[in-house]
Write a protein that holds these residues in place. Sequence first.
Motif, PDB file in Angstrom:
ATOM      1  N   SER A 116       9.895 -12.673 -26.042  1.00  0.00           N
ATOM      2  CA  SER A 116       9.506 -11.929 -24.577  1.00  0.00           C
ATOM      3  C   SER A 116       8.809 -12.775 -23.755  1.00  0.00           C
ATOM      4  CB  SER A 116       8.398 -11.074 -24.855  1.00  0.00           C
ATOM      5  OG  SER A 116       7.099 -11.236 -25.435  1.00  0.00           O
ATOM      6  N   ARG A 152       4.902  -4.057 -24.823  1.00  0.00           N
ATOM      7  CA  ARG A 152       6.184  -4.481 -25.422  1.00  0.00           C
ATOM      8  C   ARG A 152       6.478  -3.966 -26.835  1.00  0.00           C
ATOM      9  NH1 ARG A 152       4.715  -6.763 -21.399  1.00  0.00           N
ATOM     10  NH2 ARG A 152       6.168  -7.763 -19.985  1.00  0.00           N
ATOM     11  N   SER A 166       8.734 -11.850 -31.891  1.00  0.00           N
ATOM     12  CA  SER A 166       8.991 -11.025 -30.743  1.00  0.00           C
ATOM     13  C   SER A 166       8.355 -11.438 -29.355  1.00  0.00           C
ATOM     14  CB  SER A 166       8.768  -9.385 -31.035  1.00  0.00           C
ATOM     15  OG  SER A 166       9.897  -9.098 -31.947  1.00  0.00           O
TER      16      SER A 166
END
Length: 171
Positions: free
Chosen positions: A155, A18, A151
Motif C-alpha cells: 500500500s 486500508r 499488504s
Amino acid sequence: MNDDMAGKDEVLKFLEARQIPFSCEDHDPVLNMAESGTLTLSIVGARCKNLLLRDRKGHDFLVVTTAAKSLDLGELSETLGSKRLSFASADRLFELLGIRTGSLSPLALINDEAKRVRLVIDAELAGEETFLFHPLENDASVSLSRSSLDSFLRSIEHPADWLPLAAKKSA
C-alpha cells in the motif's frame, strides 16, 4: 516528530483505513532490544531488531532481523552490494523517517515517500507468522501478520528484499 510526517496515530489510522488487520498495545517506552525483552505483552509476534544503516555512497537501508542476532556488517555490505556500512545518526533517522531513536520499524517507511530507504528483511524471519513492531513511537507495539505486513508495504509501494543475513562469528 517532523511535522510533515506521520506519527503513531496516523500510521494506525492508515492501517485501519486500508483494512489491514493488526493489534496494538501501549507499554512503557523502550530504547533497545534488551529493554524490549523485559516487556510482558498480551499481543504476540516475533520481536524484531530494526537497524538503519548507511553506506559510504549515501545509500540508506532499514535492516530487520531477529531480536538476538548480531549482524556481521562486513558480510552484510557484500550481501547488499555496498561498501562500508555504518549506523545512521539519530539526525538521519529523523530526517528520513520522522522518528526518534528506539522507534524504528518498517512502519516508519510510511514517511519515506521518496523511497530513499531500502528495506531488507532477514530471510531467517520468513517462517514467522506474526511480527511485533513499534508504530513510529517506542511506547507501543503493533502485532502484524506476514500478510498484513506485505499488504502495508504494497500500500505504500515499498517492497522488502528478504535476504539471508550473516551473524557475527563468535571469537
